[in-house]
Design a protein around this motif. Structure first.
Motif, PDB file in Angstrom:
ATOM      1  N   SER A  65       0.850  -1.187   0.000  1.00  0.00           N
ATOM      2  CA  SER A  65       0.000   0.000   0.000  1.00  0.00           C
ATOM      3  C   SER A  65       0.889   1.241   0.000  1.00  0.00           C
ATOM      4  CB  SER A  65      -0.890  -0.013   1.249  1.00  0.00           C
ATOM      5  OG  SER A  65      -1.648   1.177   1.307  1.00  0.00           O
ATOM      6  N   LEU A  66       0.705   2.089  -1.009  1.00  0.00           N
ATOM      7  CA  LEU A  66       1.434   3.346  -1.117  1.00  0.00           C
ATOM      8  C   LEU A  66       0.484   4.466  -0.698  1.00  0.00           C
ATOM      9  CD1 LEU A  66       4.064   4.756  -2.018  1.00  0.00           C
ATOM     10  CD2 LEU A  66       3.112   4.857  -4.326  1.00  0.00           C
ATOM     11  N   PRO A  67       0.710   5.079   0.488  1.00  0.00           N
ATOM     12  CA  PRO A  67      -0.250   6.068   0.997  1.00  0.00           C
ATOM     13  C   PRO A  67      -0.303   7.345   0.159  1.00  0.00           C
ATOM     14  CG  PRO A  67       1.688   5.987   2.406  1.00  0.00           C
ATOM     15  CD  PRO A  67       1.857   4.901   1.380  1.00  0.00           C
ATOM     16  N   GLU A  68      -1.424   8.043   0.284  1.00  0.00           N
ATOM     17  CA  GLU A  68      -1.615   9.328  -0.410  1.00  0.00           C
ATOM     18  C   GLU A  68      -0.512  10.318  -0.068  1.00  0.00           C
ATOM     19  OE1 GLU A  68      -3.780  10.641  -2.564  1.00  0.00           O
ATOM     20  OE2 GLU A  68      -5.211   9.007  -2.723  1.00  0.00           O
ATOM     21  N   ASN A  69      -0.070  10.307   1.203  1.00  0.00           N
ATOM     22  CA  ASN A  69       0.915  11.284   1.660  1.00  0.00           C
ATOM     23  C   ASN A  69       2.350  10.749   1.591  1.00  0.00           C
ATOM     24  OD1 ASN A  69       0.564   9.452   3.723  1.00  0.00           O
ATOM     25  ND2 ASN A  69       0.441  10.982   5.354  1.00  0.00           N
ATOM     26  N   ALA A  70       2.610   9.837   0.642  1.00  0.00           N
ATOM     27  CA  ALA A  70       3.961   9.280   0.479  1.00  0.00           C
ATOM     28  C   ALA A  70       4.960  10.367   0.067  1.00  0.00           C
ATOM     29  CB  ALA A  70       3.949   8.151  -0.544  1.00  0.00           C
ATOM     30  N   GLY A  71       4.486  11.377  -0.655  1.00  0.00           N
ATOM     31  CA  GLY A  71       5.369  12.473  -1.058  1.00  0.00           C
ATOM     32  C   GLY A  71       6.089  12.230  -2.368  1.00  0.00           C
ATOM     33  N   GLU A  72       6.282  10.992  -2.744  1.00  0.00           N
ATOM     34  CA  GLU A  72       6.967  10.619  -3.985  1.00  0.00           C
ATOM     35  C   GLU A  72       6.325   9.359  -4.539  1.00  0.00           C
ATOM     36  OE1 GLU A  72       9.591  11.683  -5.981  1.00  0.00           O
ATOM     37  OE2 GLU A  72       9.609  13.530  -4.822  1.00  0.00           O
ATOM     38  N   PRO A  73       6.362   9.161  -5.838  1.00  0.00           N
ATOM     39  CA  PRO A  73       5.885   7.901  -6.391  1.00  0.00           C
ATOM     40  C   PRO A  73       6.873   6.770  -6.105  1.00  0.00           C
ATOM     41  CG  PRO A  73       6.612   9.372  -8.154  1.00  0.00           C
ATOM     42  CD  PRO A  73       6.726  10.131  -6.869  1.00  0.00           C
ATOM     43  N   LEU A  74       6.394   5.551  -6.228  1.00  0.00           N
ATOM     44  CA  LEU A  74       7.194   4.350  -6.001  1.00  0.00           C
ATOM     45  C   LEU A  74       7.907   3.967  -7.288  1.00  0.00           C
ATOM     46  CD1 LEU A  74       7.931   1.812  -4.282  1.00  0.00           C
ATOM     47  CD2 LEU A  74       5.797   0.813  -5.108  1.00  0.00           C
ATOM     48  N   GLN A  75       9.234   3.908  -7.250  1.00  0.00           N
ATOM     49  CA  GLN A  75      10.025   3.597  -8.436  1.00  0.00           C
ATOM     50  C   GLN A  75      10.468   2.136  -8.481  1.00  0.00           C
ATOM     51  OE1 GLN A  75      11.390   5.942 -11.048  1.00  0.00           O
ATOM     52  NE2 GLN A  75      11.474   3.897 -11.914  1.00  0.00           N
ATOM     53  N   LYS A  76      10.826   1.589  -7.301  1.00  0.00           N
ATOM     54  CA  LYS A  76      11.469   0.272  -7.296  1.00  0.00           C
ATOM     55  C   LYS A  76      11.125  -0.488  -6.022  1.00  0.00           C
ATOM     56  CE  LYS A  76      16.238  -1.452  -7.140  1.00  0.00           C
ATOM     57  NZ  LYS A  76      17.638  -1.023  -7.186  1.00  0.00           N
ATOM     58  N   ILE A  77      11.045  -1.816  -6.171  1.00  0.00           N
ATOM     59  CA  ILE A  77      10.851  -2.725  -5.035  1.00  0.00           C
ATOM     60  C   ILE A  77      11.932  -3.796  -5.106  1.00  0.00           C
ATOM     61  CG2 ILE A  77       9.366  -4.574  -4.107  1.00  0.00           C
ATOM     62  CD1 ILE A  77       8.130  -2.006  -3.429  1.00  0.00           C
ATOM     63  N   THR A  78      12.521  -4.121  -3.966  1.00  0.00           N
ATOM     64  CA  THR A  78      13.403  -5.281  -3.906  1.00  0.00           C
ATOM     65  C   THR A  78      12.802  -6.292  -2.938  1.00  0.00           C
ATOM     66  OG1 THR A  78      14.813  -4.381  -2.154  1.00  0.00           O
ATOM     67  CG2 THR A  78      15.508  -3.971  -4.428  1.00  0.00           C
ATOM     68  N   ILE A  79      12.916  -7.564  -3.302  1.00  0.00           N
ATOM     69  CA  ILE A  79      12.430  -8.659  -2.464  1.00  0.00           C
ATOM     70  C   ILE A  79      13.611  -9.581  -2.240  1.00  0.00           C
ATOM     71  CG2 ILE A  79      10.810 -10.581  -2.291  1.00  0.00           C
ATOM     72  CD1 ILE A  79       8.921  -8.940  -4.101  1.00  0.00           C
ATOM     73  N   ASN A  80      14.000  -9.701  -0.971  1.00  0.00           N
ATOM     74  CA  ASN A  80      15.210 -10.419  -0.602  1.00  0.00           C
ATOM     75  C   ASN A  80      14.875 -11.618   0.278  1.00  0.00           C
ATOM     76  OD1 ASN A  80      17.409 -10.220   1.965  1.00  0.00           O
ATOM     77  ND2 ASN A  80      18.246 -10.600  -0.054  1.00  0.00           N
ATOM     78  N   GLN A  81      15.216 -12.821  -0.180  1.00  0.00           N
ATOM     79  CA  GLN A  81      14.972 -14.018   0.635  1.00  0.00           C
ATOM     80  C   GLN A  81      15.962 -14.003   1.797  1.00  0.00           C
ATOM     81  OE1 GLN A  81      14.991 -17.851  -1.362  1.00  0.00           O
ATOM     82  NE2 GLN A  81      15.288 -18.892   0.585  1.00  0.00           N
ATOM     83  N   ARG A  82      15.434 -13.827   3.000  1.00  0.00           N
ATOM     84  CA  ARG A  82      16.276 -13.717   4.195  1.00  0.00           C
ATOM     85  C   ARG A  82      16.359 -15.012   4.971  1.00  0.00           C
ATOM     86  NH1 ARG A  82      16.392  -8.198   6.268  1.00  0.00           N
ATOM     87  NH2 ARG A  82      16.522  -6.901   4.422  1.00  0.00           N
ATOM     88  N   GLU A  83      15.335 -15.848   4.857  1.00  0.00           N
ATOM     89  CA  GLU A  83      15.324 -17.088   5.632  1.00  0.00           C
ATOM     90  C   GLU A  83      14.664 -18.179   4.812  1.00  0.00           C
ATOM     91  OE1 GLU A  83      13.197 -18.350   9.685  1.00  0.00           O
ATOM     92  OE2 GLU A  83      14.536 -16.637   9.886  1.00  0.00           O
ATOM     93  N   GLY A  84      15.115 -19.401   5.046  1.00  0.00           N
ATOM     94  CA  GLY A  84      14.592 -20.562   4.329  1.00  0.00           C
ATOM     95  C   GLY A  84      15.753 -21.411   3.858  1.00  0.00           C
TER      96      GLY A  84
END
Length: 192
Positions: A65-84
């Motif tokens: 969820s990107l809130p209305e008051n984020a101030g900037e648009p979302l450019q990039k997402i990283t998903i990092n497998q930390r456990e498993g």
């Protein structure tokens, strides 16, 4: 006189509060040019279509969820497998994103780039154009196959605002649970 003091105080609070809201909805940029979200996105859900080990054809969903008051648009997402135990590889060509949730899908979002780094166990997705504030988005990842070893697998999700020098803000862990089938269920399975 008392009414004037109360009115002045109320007006001062209203101006201060309005100033707070205005500042809160603008992006934060440091002198060195680093851009931050004023209000970071939130990881809403992580889910998989199949929880059995060894399964082919699963999809892992990460809703943000990107809130209305984020101030900037979302450019990039990283998903990092930390456990498993197993390293889960994803088919980058089948990775996609859309507005909404996995149960209520909206418009498909264009991905400029999808890259993976096996060493750091990280998948990076860049949106083109960046996602405007005030939206829920879902990222759909297609693993080559579910892990061979059951258990809890944690995926750290980090969001980056638009800009050449943006600061990634950690949103939390997406938790997926995988189960190894029992010997009895394998024995009675129709394809054995």
């Amino acid at each position: 006189m008392r009414f004037g003091v109360l009115f002045s105080t109320a007006l001062a609070w209203a101006i201060a509060f309005e100033g707070y809201v205005t500042l809160k909805s603008q992006a934060i940029q440091l002198q060195n040019g680093t851009v931050y979200f004023a209000q970071p996105p939130r990881l809403v859900e992580a889910a998989t279509t199949y929880q059995d080990t060894y399964v082919w054809g699963a999809t892992y969903y990460f809703t943000i969820s990107l809130p209305e008051n984020a101030g900037e648009p979302l450019q990039k997402i990283t998903i990092n497998q930390r456990e498993g135990v197993d390293y889960i590889r994803f088919d980058r060509e089948d990775t996609y994103a859309f507005e909404g949730t996995r149960r209520k899908r909206g418009q498909k979002l264009k991905l400029k780039d999808v890259t993976s780094d096996r060493k750091s166990r990280t998948l990076s997705l860049t949106f083109e154009p960046p996602v405007s504030p005030g939206k829920n988005i879902t990222i759909a990842l297609k693993p080559v196959q579910n892990p061979m070893v059951g258990g809890v697998y944690l995926f750290g999700v980090t969001a980056y605002p638009a800009g050449e020098k943006s600061y990634g803000q950690f949103l939390g862990f997406g938790r997926l649970q995988f189960y190894s089938p029992s010997i009895d269920s394998l024995r009675w399975h129709p394809w054995w």
